[in-house]
Design a protein around this motif. Structure first.
Motif, PDB file in Angstrom:
ATOM      1  N   HIS A 155      38.607  52.095  42.606  1.00  0.00           N
ATOM      2  CA  HIS A 155      38.969  52.074  41.108  1.00  0.00           C
ATOM      3  C   HIS A 155      38.048  52.170  40.326  1.00  0.00           C
ATOM      4  N   ARG A 179      37.051  51.645  36.357  1.00  0.00           N
ATOM      5  CA  ARG A 179      37.009  50.636  35.416  1.00  0.00           C
ATOM      6  C   ARG A 179      36.547  50.762  34.206  1.00  0.00           C
ATOM      7  N   THR A 200      41.890  49.536  34.343  1.00  0.00           N
ATOM      8  CA  THR A 200      41.459  49.760  35.851  1.00  0.00           C
ATOM      9  C   THR A 200      42.543  50.709  36.276  1.00  0.00           C
TER      10      THR A 200
END
Length: 104
Positions: free
Chosen positions: A70, A72, A77
């Motif tokens: 992911h 972020r 996200t």
């Protein structure tokens, strides 16, 4: 005319959209941090290495594996492709940007 994507693995896509769909299935088929293997790994590696070459991105260490991760930031996200390098460092990249960069 639509741009196509050809990987050094021999896999070709008539359009960038078709390539994005292929890689979305690969990304969605694994849990975060679970390394890709086999043909999936070969395709991801080929796209990443071509992307780095096309954009003159200097690799300080060779990629050793790829996995879902992911990205972020403030207020977002997003699931993307992660890369682990032979020197132990990690990073991530957008396959959409990679595919647009390598399309001809």
């Amino acid at each position: 005319m639509a741009k196509s994507v050809s990987l050094k693995t021999g896999r070709t896509f008539a359009t960038v959209t078709a390539a994005k769909e292929h890689f979305a299935r690969i990304l969605d088929g694994r849990e975060p941090k679970q390394e890709f293997a086999g043909e999936d790994m070969a395709d991801v590696r080929a796209a990443y290495e071509e992307y780095c070459a096309k954009t003159n991105w200097e690799l300080k260490s060779r990629p050793s594996s790829f996995h879902p991760t992911h990205d972020r930031g403030p207020g977002y996200t997003t699931r993307c492709f992660g890369v682990t390098f032979e020197d132990g460092t990690t990073g991530h990249f957008s396959m959409d940007k990679a595919l647009r960069a390598i399309a001809v």
